[in-house]
Design an enzyme around this catalytic site. Sequence first.
Site, PDB file in Angstrom:
ATOM      1  N   ASP A  50      28.384  -5.096 -46.125  1.00 45.52           N
ATOM      2  CA  ASP A  50      30.575  -4.764 -45.076  1.00 45.52           C
ATOM      3  C   ASP A  50      30.736  -5.674 -46.398  1.00 45.52           C
ATOM      4  OD1 ASP A  50      32.376  -5.847 -44.167  1.00 45.52           O
ATOM      5  OD2 ASP A  50      30.827  -7.103 -42.528  1.00 45.52           O
ATOM      6  N   HIS A  97      34.180  -6.759 -46.922  1.00 47.25           N
ATOM      7  CA  HIS A  97      35.003  -7.164 -46.481  1.00 47.25           C
ATOM      8  C   HIS A  97      35.965  -9.077 -47.097  1.00 47.25           C
ATOM      9  CE1 HIS A  97      35.402  -4.080 -43.156  1.00 47.25           C
ATOM     10  NE2 HIS A  97      36.556  -3.958 -43.273  1.00 47.25           N
ATOM     11  N   SER A 153      26.838  -6.108 -39.635  1.00 47.87           N
ATOM     12  CA  SER A 153      26.711  -7.090 -40.145  1.00 47.87           C
ATOM     13  C   SER A 153      25.828  -8.359 -39.264  1.00 47.87           C
ATOM     14  CB  SER A 153      27.869  -8.037 -41.142  1.00 47.87           C
ATOM     15  OG  SER A 153      28.740  -6.620 -41.713  1.00 47.87           O
TER      16      SER A 153
END
Length: 390
Positions: free
Chosen positions: A186, A188, A239
């Site tokens: 991930d 982000h 995630s």
Amino acid sequence: IVNAAEMLARHEVPKQLQEVCEDAVLNRRDDATDRLLAATEAEKEAAEARKRGGVVAVVKKASWRDLPVAERLTHALVKGISEHVEPDTEEMRLEIKAAGGTPLAVIEGPLMSGMNVVGDLFGAGKMFLPQVIKSARVMKKAVAHLLPFMEAEKRAKLEAMGLDPDQGDDDSQYAGKFLIATVKGDVHDIGKNIVAVVLGCNNYKVYDIGVMCTCEQILDAAIEHKVDAIGLSGLITPSLDEMVDVAKEMSKRGFKVPLLIGGATTSKMHTAVKVAPQYASDEHPVIHVLDASRAVTVVSSLLSEDSKPDYVADISDEYAELRDEYYASLEDRKYLTLAQAVAKRRDVDATRIAPAPASLGAKVVVEALEDVVPFIDWNPFFQTWELRGR
């Protein structure tokens, strides 16, 4: 999501507001965000005035400056006003000092109370992300003013103990040490970065080790820095599984620190059902943090010897109820074998034309309420009103 019915033609938007919006979208000015927020506040006040029949109350512009100092600090945090925060913080420090308190008490008391108000407003949708960032900056400025006093106090304590305050890396001036990372797979990091800023502004030493962090990187860094709590962030669905794996590995390695879970795809239900059973205990709970503004309240509760037992007990009870609710919902499901499912399929004849409807337009169906109740799914009702039950 745009409601087309509420859209205005460009020429209907006041020229000054057009300019403010374009400055923000096109990044034409350094103060574009502040100007847009000011315009938003002005429009909100105008809308409230229209609701009152067009009567605009005349208020002294700086009337909030007449409030007690603790309330002035709260107002400055909520509104993101940094102009007076240093003298107000100093006034609060002197007031607390006269009562026998320390500079840290200013952070843990009135400043934290103000950030809790910010968190409540943000959670209720009454504040936007840029406003929360502005509040965090005000908090950072207030904390920066207090740091020299806390440093001086720390040095005095060490000297009184016969120790050299200039020797070694002492973290005693911080409220705690926190490690945060976006899990493997991930990239982000917006929410993670906000949490790091907000905690840092509240006198926590934050180790932000970035994105795409493997389980080994996260846990090795936690051991290296001897952190008091770990935060995992993620946006995409995979995630969620990675967070479960990290919790399992923490249990295997014998970790004893709280684990915080956050991110757009995370939820209190997933944390309670999937993550918490892998690691949680009364000593080191696993807690879902709804948004960045709540992080300070959660971490401070976990690191406080006085509030931690009751706080963890409440969380444990709530998560146990969520697990019971989840597993009870599974009992009602009856699964068919593959052969049974195939046998129940319907053959669709593509050559057949759908019959014409018996009637067009709205049709009123009258049914007795008792006949309808068995078909109502109450889960959305319970979720909306945050009720526990079925």
